[in-house]
Design a protein around this motif. Sequence first.
Motif, PDB file in Angstrom:
ATOM      1  N   THR A  90      -2.332  46.024  30.560  1.00 23.45           N
ATOM      2  CA  THR A  90      -2.650  44.848  31.368  1.00 23.45           C
ATOM      3  C   THR A  90      -3.510  43.864  30.600  1.00 23.45           C
ATOM      4  OG1 THR A  90      -2.544  46.229  33.358  1.00 23.45           O
ATOM      5  CG2 THR A  90      -3.612  44.080  33.577  1.00 23.45           C
ATOM      6  N   ALA A  91      -4.444  44.376  29.798  1.00 27.34           N
ATOM      7  CA  ALA A  91      -5.283  43.488  28.992  1.00 27.34           C
ATOM      8  C   ALA A  91      -4.447  42.697  27.991  1.00 27.34           C
ATOM      9  CB  ALA A  91      -6.358  44.294  28.275  1.00 27.34           C
ATOM     10  N   ARG A  92      -3.506  43.373  27.331  1.00 23.05           N
ATOM     11  CA  ARG A  92      -2.645  42.686  26.367  1.00 23.05           C
ATOM     12  C   ARG A  92      -1.727  41.689  27.079  1.00 23.05           C
ATOM     13  NH1 ARG A  92      -1.666  43.959  21.351  1.00 23.05           N
ATOM     14  NH2 ARG A  92       0.578  43.620  21.559  1.00 23.05           N
ATOM     15  N   ALA A  93      -1.243  42.053  28.251  1.00 21.82           N
ATOM     16  CA  ALA A  93      -0.411  41.122  29.012  1.00 21.82           C
ATOM     17  C   ALA A  93      -1.206  39.883  29.406  1.00 21.82           C
ATOM     18  CB  ALA A  93       0.144  41.813  30.257  1.00 21.82           C
ATOM     19  N   THR A  94      -2.470  40.073  29.762  1.00 22.45           N
ATOM     20  CA  THR A  94      -3.338  38.946  30.110  1.00 22.45           C
ATOM     21  C   THR A  94      -3.512  38.014  28.915  1.00 22.45           C
ATOM     22  OG1 THR A  94      -4.531  40.318  31.701  1.00 22.45           O
ATOM     23  CG2 THR A  94      -5.643  38.326  30.926  1.00 22.45           C
ATOM     24  N   MET A  95      -3.747  38.586  27.746  1.00 23.32           N
ATOM     25  CA  MET A  95      -3.900  37.773  26.539  1.00 23.32           C
ATOM     26  C   MET A  95      -2.618  36.988  26.237  1.00 23.32           C
ATOM     27  SD  MET A  95      -5.788  40.752  24.325  1.00 23.32           S
ATOM     28  CE  MET A  95      -5.885  39.868  22.765  1.00 23.32           C
ATOM     29  N   ALA A  96      -1.478  37.654  26.387  1.00 19.19           N
ATOM     30  CA  ALA A  96      -0.203  36.990  26.080  1.00 19.19           C
ATOM     31  C   ALA A  96       0.078  35.862  27.072  1.00 19.19           C
ATOM     32  CB  ALA A  96       0.929  38.010  26.105  1.00 19.19           C
ATOM     33  N   ARG A  98      -2.171  34.166  28.795  1.00 18.89           N
ATOM     34  CA  ARG A  98      -3.097  33.043  28.571  1.00 18.89           C
ATOM     35  C   ARG A  98      -2.719  32.253  27.332  1.00 18.89           C
ATOM     36  NH1 ARG A  98      -4.151  29.278  30.020  1.00 18.89           N
ATOM     37  NH2 ARG A  98      -6.067  28.076  29.860  1.00 18.89           N
ATOM     38  N   LEU A  99      -2.346  32.934  26.262  1.00 17.31           N
ATOM     39  CA  LEU A  99      -1.956  32.231  25.048  1.00 17.31           C
ATOM     40  C   LEU A  99      -0.711  31.384  25.297  1.00 17.31           C
ATOM     41  CD1 LEU A  99      -2.136  31.561  22.067  1.00 17.31           C
ATOM     42  CD2 LEU A  99      -0.992  33.737  21.560  1.00 17.31           C
ATOM     43  N   ASN A 100       0.268  31.933  25.979  1.00 16.99           N
ATOM     44  CA  ASN A 100       1.492  31.173  26.216  1.00 16.99           C
ATOM     45  C   ASN A 100       1.226  29.958  27.093  1.00 16.99           C
ATOM     46  OD1 ASN A 100       4.473  31.273  25.674  1.00 16.99           O
ATOM     47  ND2 ASN A 100       4.518  31.135  27.904  1.00 16.99           N
ATOM     48  N   GLN A 101       0.361  30.110  28.094  1.00 16.65           N
ATOM     49  CA  GLN A 101       0.000  28.950  28.918  1.00 16.65           C
ATOM     50  C   GLN A 101      -0.702  27.876  28.084  1.00 16.65           C
ATOM     51  OE1 GLN A 101      -2.400  30.934  31.855  1.00 16.65           O
ATOM     52  NE2 GLN A 101      -0.743  31.044  33.346  1.00 16.65           N
ATOM     53  N   ILE A 102      -1.590  28.302  27.207  1.00 13.85           N
ATOM     54  CA  ILE A 102      -2.274  27.349  26.333  1.00 13.85           C
ATOM     55  C   ILE A 102      -1.260  26.604  25.459  1.00 13.85           C
ATOM     56  CG2 ILE A 102      -3.777  27.214  24.291  1.00 13.85           C
ATOM     57  CD1 ILE A 102      -5.503  29.418  25.634  1.00 13.85           C
ATOM     58  N   PRO A 173     -11.346  25.189  29.552  1.00 17.07           N
ATOM     59  CA  PRO A 173      -9.910  25.379  29.328  1.00 17.07           C
ATOM     60  C   PRO A 173      -9.518  26.835  29.084  1.00 17.07           C
ATOM     61  CG  PRO A 173     -10.646  23.440  28.168  1.00 17.07           C
ATOM     62  CD  PRO A 173     -11.881  24.101  28.704  1.00 17.07           C
ATOM     63  N   MET A 174     -10.391  27.613  28.475  1.00 17.16           N
ATOM     64  CA  MET A 174     -10.061  29.011  28.195  1.00 17.16           C
ATOM     65  C   MET A 174      -9.977  29.832  29.472  1.00 17.16           C
ATOM     66  SD  MET A 174      -9.336  31.210  25.890  1.00 17.16           S
ATOM     67  CE  MET A 174      -9.027  32.962  26.124  1.00 17.16           C
ATOM     68  N   ILE A 175     -10.833  29.534  30.453  1.00 16.18           N
ATOM     69  CA  ILE A 175     -10.904  30.389  31.640  1.00 16.18           C
ATOM     70  C   ILE A 175     -10.191  29.788  32.853  1.00 16.18           C
ATOM     71  CG2 ILE A 175     -13.058  31.399  30.837  1.00 16.18           C
ATOM     72  CD1 ILE A 175     -14.558  29.737  32.898  1.00 16.18           C
ATOM     73  N   SER A 176      -9.689  28.572  32.733  1.00 11.61           N
ATOM     74  CA  SER A 176      -9.054  27.899  33.870  1.00 11.61           C
ATOM     75  C   SER A 176      -7.605  28.361  34.007  1.00 11.61           C
ATOM     76  CB  SER A 176      -9.118  26.378  33.684  1.00 11.61           C
ATOM     77  OG  SER A 176      -8.637  25.721  34.826  1.00 11.61           O
ATOM     78  N   SER A 177      -7.442  29.597  34.476  1.00  9.41           N
ATOM     79  CA  SER A 177      -6.115  30.220  34.544  1.00  9.41           C
ATOM     80  C   SER A 177      -6.201  31.476  35.392  1.00  9.41           C
ATOM     81  CB  SER A 177      -5.632  30.576  33.131  1.00  9.41           C
ATOM     82  OG  SER A 177      -4.629  31.568  33.154  1.00  9.41           O
ATOM     83  N   SER A 178      -5.066  31.882  35.935  1.00 13.41           N
ATOM     84  CA  SER A 178      -4.964  33.165  36.647  1.00 13.41           C
ATOM     85  C   SER A 178      -4.174  34.161  35.808  1.00 13.41           C
ATOM     86  CB  SER A 178      -4.296  32.964  38.009  1.00 13.41           C
ATOM     87  OG  SER A 178      -5.122  32.229  38.881  1.00 13.41           O
ATOM     88  N   ALA A 179      -4.461  34.199  34.516  1.00 13.85           N
ATOM     89  CA  ALA A 179      -3.667  35.009  33.585  1.00 13.85           C
ATOM     90  C   ALA A 179      -3.706  36.496  33.924  1.00 13.85           C
ATOM     91  CB  ALA A 179      -4.145  34.783  32.149  1.00 13.85           C
ATOM     92  N   LEU A 180      -4.871  37.020  34.316  1.00 15.36           N
ATOM     93  CA  LEU A 180      -4.949  38.444  34.658  1.00 15.36           C
ATOM     94  C   LEU A 180      -4.154  38.734  35.926  1.00 15.36           C
ATOM     95  CD1 LEU A 180      -5.926  41.334  34.443  1.00 15.36           C
ATOM     96  CD2 LEU A 180      -8.135  40.611  35.394  1.00 15.36           C
ATOM     97  N   THR A 181      -4.276  37.872  36.915  1.00 11.54           N
ATOM     98  CA  THR A 181      -3.514  38.044  38.155  1.00 11.54           C
ATOM     99  C   THR A 181      -2.022  38.014  37.874  1.00 11.54           C
ATOM    100  OG1 THR A 181      -5.252  37.084  39.519  1.00 11.54           O
ATOM    101  CG2 THR A 181      -3.012  37.002  40.395  1.00 11.54           C
ATOM    102  N   VAL A 182      -1.576  37.034  37.106  1.00 15.22           N
ATOM    103  CA  VAL A 182      -0.156  36.891  36.793  1.00 15.22           C
ATOM    104  C   VAL A 182       0.331  38.075  35.971  1.00 15.22           C
ATOM    105  CG1 VAL A 182       1.521  35.478  35.541  1.00 15.22           C
ATOM    106  CG2 VAL A 182      -0.199  34.384  36.993  1.00 15.22           C
ATOM    107  N   ALA A 183      -0.464  38.511  35.005  1.00 12.20           N
ATOM    108  CA  ALA A 183      -0.080  39.669  34.186  1.00 12.20           C
ATOM    109  C   ALA A 183       0.056  40.916  35.043  1.00 12.20           C
ATOM    110  CB  ALA A 183      -1.116  39.885  33.085  1.00 12.20           C
TER     111      ALA A 183
END
Length: 477
Positions: A90-96, A98-102, A173-183
Motif C-alpha cells: 500500500t505504501a508503494r502504491a501510494t507513492m506511485a 502521488r507521483l503519477n498525479q504530480i 502541492p506534495m500533500i494536496s492529494s488523496s493518494a493513500l485513499t486511492v491506492a
Amino acid sequence: MGVSLDGRTLTIEGLVAVASGTAGVTVDGAALRLIDERHALLQLAREHGAVYGANTGVGANRHERTSEGHGLRLLRSHCAAVGPEVDDVTARATMAVRLNQILAGGSGISRRVAESLAAALSAGAVPALHSWGAIGTGDLASLAELALTLAGERPWRSGDVPATVIDATDALPMISSSALTVATAALALSRVERLLEASTVVAALSFLALRGNPEAYHPAVHIARAHPGQAEVAATMSRLVAGAGEPARIQDPFGLRVLPQVTAPAAHAVRQLRYVLTEEINAAVENPLVTADAVLHHGQFHTATVATSLDTLRGSFLPVLVLSSARLGLLMRPDMTGLRAFLADGPAGSSGLMISEYVVQDVLTEIRVGMQPISAGTLTISLGLEEHASFATQGARALRAMADLAPTLLAAELVAAVRALRMAPGRLPEGPAREAYDVVSKVLDPEAGDRPIGIDLTAAAEVLPLLASYSGRSSSA
C-alpha cells in the motif's frame, strides 16, 4: 517489466504491478518538462499575489501571509497521522499514485521532488505511513510523512534515497492529494474483482453438486429485463454448467435461481469504481491547480464520487456473499444433495462440514458490522470553514476489510461443493467447471471423515484467484 508514469495512462493493473514489486517504473520526459513549466508559473504567481499554501497559511489561516521556512513548518504541523502503519504494498502504491498525479502537471511542485519520489520507487525504498488522519478531502497527514521522509527528516522504513529540498512551493502541492485513499481503494478493488469472478465459478460447482435447473440462466429470461451485466452473468453460468445432468427440481432455491440478478449489480459497481479510480490516479487534483493560464483555487480535492462508488460496490458485493452462504446451507441438506447431512462420511452422527456454517456466519457478521454507508457522514472543522467531507478514506478501508474477509466465506462454499462432487462424481461434466474443480481438488485433502477443516478453508481461500479465469468474464471489460 516496467510501467511508464506520465500522468495520463496509468492503469489499475499497472499500479498493482508497481506496488507489488513485479514491475519497475519509468518517468515520461515530456511530463517532467511540464512539471518544470508549471513550477515556474507557480513561482511567478507567488511573486505577484496571494497563492494558497505557497505564501499563505492553509485552512482557516488562508488569509495569513507566511514567512521563510513555511514549507517545512507546514509539513511538520500536518504530520499528525497515527494508528497502524500501512503495509509495504500500500505504501508503494501510494507513492506511485502521488507521483503519477504530480506528472499530470497541475501541482506546481518542483522537478527535484518528483524525481526524488521516482528514485525512491525505483530503489525500493518504503516510507513509514500511518493509517489514521484523513476524511476524504486529502491524505494530508500521511502524505506529510512521505514528504518529510523525502526531505530526510523521517527515516525510511526500508531502503533509502538521498534527501531532497522541499520549499514553500513544494510542501502543499506534495500533500494536496488523496493518494493513500486511492491506492487503498485500487488494491482492494483488484482483489474484489477477482473474488467476484471466482464466486461465479464456485457457484457453478455448487449448482452441479445440487443438480440445479439451468432454465434460470436462459438468455430469453435476461433479455426480458436487461439490467447491466445480468445477461453476461447468466451466460457465464450457462457455459460453466453446460452438459450437466437432469435437474433435480423444476425450480431451485434462490441461492441458485437468482444468482445473475444478485451478481450483476456488483459486476456493474466494479466497472464503475474501476473507471473512477483510473480517473483519480491520472488526475491533477491539487489545490491550487496550476494551469497554463492561471493558478486556480477550487474544491477538486473532494472525493465524493470515490466515496459513493465505494459505498455502491460494498453494498452490492455483500448480497453476493450472502447468496454464497445460502448455497452452503443447501449443500448441507440431504434433501437437496441426495447425500448425507453436512456431507459427512464415517459413523452415524459424524459432523462433516457442519461447523463451516458457523465460520461463514461469523465472517458475514463481521462484514455487516462495517456496512454503514460512508458518504452519509457529516462534520464541521477548521473553525467552520470546512463543513463537509466524503469519508472516502474510510470507505476504502472498509472495502479492503471486505476483501480480507470474503475469501474465507467463499472458501467454505467451495470446500463443500468439491466434497459433494467427490461423493457424486457423475454430476461433473467435462468443461471449464471440471477444470476448475481439478485445480481445487489438488489442494484439498480427500479425507472426508471428521477432522479439522480449517486447513481446507485456508487452502481453498488461497486458490480462489486462480478460479477467476474460469469465469471467462472480466469485470474490467
